[in-house]
Design a protein around this motif. Structure first.
Motif, PDB file in Angstrom:
ATOM      1  N   UNK A  11       0.834  -1.207   0.000  1.00 28.07           N
ATOM      2  CA  UNK A  11       0.000   0.000   0.000  1.00 28.07           C
ATOM      3  C   UNK A  11       0.868   1.256   0.000  1.00 28.07           C
ATOM      4  N   UNK A  12       1.910   1.252   0.814  1.00 24.71           N
ATOM      5  CA  UNK A  12       2.824   2.403   0.851  1.00 24.71           C
ATOM      6  C   UNK A  12       3.511   2.596  -0.505  1.00 24.71           C
ATOM      7  N   UNK A  13       3.922   1.480  -1.109  1.00 26.12           N
ATOM      8  CA  UNK A  13       4.560   1.564  -2.431  1.00 26.12           C
ATOM      9  C   UNK A  13       3.584   2.108  -3.477  1.00 26.12           C
ATOM     10  N   UNK A  14       2.343   1.649  -3.389  1.00 29.07           N
ATOM     11  CA  UNK A  14       1.328   2.104  -4.342  1.00 29.07           C
ATOM     12  C   UNK A  14       1.065   3.599  -4.165  1.00 29.07           C
ATOM     13  N   UNK A  15       1.021   4.062  -2.924  1.00 30.55           N
ATOM     14  CA  UNK A  15       0.819   5.487  -2.652  1.00 30.55           C
ATOM     15  C   UNK A  15       1.980   6.299  -3.213  1.00 30.55           C
ATOM     16  N   UNK A  16       3.197   5.827  -2.968  1.00 31.56           N
ATOM     17  CA  UNK A  16       4.371   6.523  -3.487  1.00 31.56           C
ATOM     18  C   UNK A  16       4.362   6.528  -5.019  1.00 31.56           C
ATOM     19  N   UNK A  17       3.948   5.438  -5.626  1.00 30.50           N
ATOM     20  CA  UNK A  17       3.888   5.346  -7.089  1.00 30.50           C
ATOM     21  C   UNK A  17       2.873   6.336  -7.644  1.00 30.50           C
ATOM     22  N   UNK A  18       1.729   6.492  -6.952  1.00 28.26           N
ATOM     23  CA  UNK A  18       0.722   7.456  -7.399  1.00 28.26           C
ATOM     24  C   UNK A  18       1.266   8.885  -7.326  1.00 28.26           C
ATOM     25  N   UNK A  19       1.995   9.190  -6.259  1.00 29.38           N
ATOM     26  CA  UNK A  19       2.588  10.526  -6.116  1.00 29.38           C
ATOM     27  C   UNK A  19       3.583  10.775  -7.254  1.00 29.38           C
ATOM     28  N   UNK A  20       4.436   9.791  -7.519  1.00 31.54           N
ATOM     29  CA  UNK A  20       5.424   9.935  -8.596  1.00 31.54           C
ATOM     30  C   UNK A  20       4.739  10.048  -9.960  1.00 31.54           C
TER      31      UNK A  20
ATOM     32  N   UNK B 215       1.783  11.250 -10.545  1.00 28.95           N
ATOM     33  CA  UNK B 215       1.189  12.596 -10.628  1.00 28.95           C
ATOM     34  C   UNK B 215       2.231  13.637 -10.978  1.00 28.95           C
ATOM     35  N   UNK B 216       3.399  13.542 -10.357  1.00 34.94           N
ATOM     36  CA  UNK B 216       4.476  14.496 -10.659  1.00 34.94           C
ATOM     37  C   UNK B 216       4.943  14.334 -12.101  1.00 34.94           C
ATOM     38  N   UNK B 217       5.058  13.095 -12.541  1.00 33.49           N
ATOM     39  CA  UNK B 217       5.479  12.845 -13.928  1.00 33.49           C
ATOM     40  C   UNK B 217       4.451  13.408 -14.900  1.00 33.49           C
ATOM     41  N   UNK B 218       3.170  13.260 -14.577  1.00 30.49           N
ATOM     42  CA  UNK B 218       2.110  13.785 -15.440  1.00 30.49           C
ATOM     43  C   UNK B 218       2.203  15.300 -15.547  1.00 30.49           C
ATOM     44  N   UNK B 219       2.445  15.976 -14.423  1.00 32.13           N
ATOM     45  CA  UNK B 219       2.600  17.432 -14.447  1.00 32.13           C
ATOM     46  C   UNK B 219       3.822  17.831 -15.265  1.00 32.13           C
ATOM     47  N   UNK B 220       4.915  17.090 -15.094  1.00 31.30           N
ATOM     48  CA  UNK B 220       6.131  17.384 -15.860  1.00 31.30           C
ATOM     49  C   UNK B 220       5.872  17.247 -17.355  1.00 31.30           C
ATOM     50  N   UNK B 221       5.186  16.176 -17.740  1.00 28.13           N
ATOM     51  CA  UNK B 221       4.889  15.958 -19.161  1.00 28.13           C
ATOM     52  C   UNK B 221       4.006  17.089 -19.687  1.00 28.13           C
ATOM     53  N   UNK B 222       3.039  17.519 -18.904  1.00 33.76           N
ATOM     54  CA  UNK B 222       2.170  18.619 -19.325  1.00 33.76           C
ATOM     55  C   UNK B 222       2.973  19.896 -19.533  1.00 33.76           C
TER      56      UNK B 222
END
Length: 99
Positions: A22-31, A33-40
């Motif tokens: 669960x912690x890994x999944x949460x961290x993956x979602x955060x990363x 989201x950041x990657x999505x913003x960077x791509x945008x």
């Protein structure tokens, strides 16, 4: 058959793994989201660069047309000057023959 203590240990280990997952999944979602913003942001920047390059291209096409026009005017002017110089040379040549 497994003993109750063995089963409890396995359940505890499984719970810890689920927690970590669960912690890994949460961290993956955060990363993600950041990657999505960077791509945008990169897409916006790329779109801006593309617009600038297209504007530069339009300017270059316009300038090329102006240069062609100026070159034609210049060639026409040089032709007129050359004709006038030839006429002057002929007149000088005729004037020198008379003397």
């Amino acid at each position: 058959m497994a003993s109750l203590e063995d089963l409890e240990a396995r359940v505890t280990a499984l719970e810890e793994k689920v927690d970590q997952t669960r912690q890994d999944a949460t961290a993956a979602r955060v990363l993600a989201g950041a990657a999505d913003r960077d791509v945008s942001e990169f897409k916006q920047t790329l779109n801006g660069h593309t617009k600038v390059l297209n504007a530069v291209r339009e300017t270059q096409v316009e300038q090329d047309q102006e240069i062609k026009s100026l070159r034609a005017d210049m060639n026409s002017g040089f032709t007129k000057v050359n004709i006038a110089i030839e006429q002057i040379a002929q007149l000088l040549h005729q004037a020198l023959k008379k003397d």
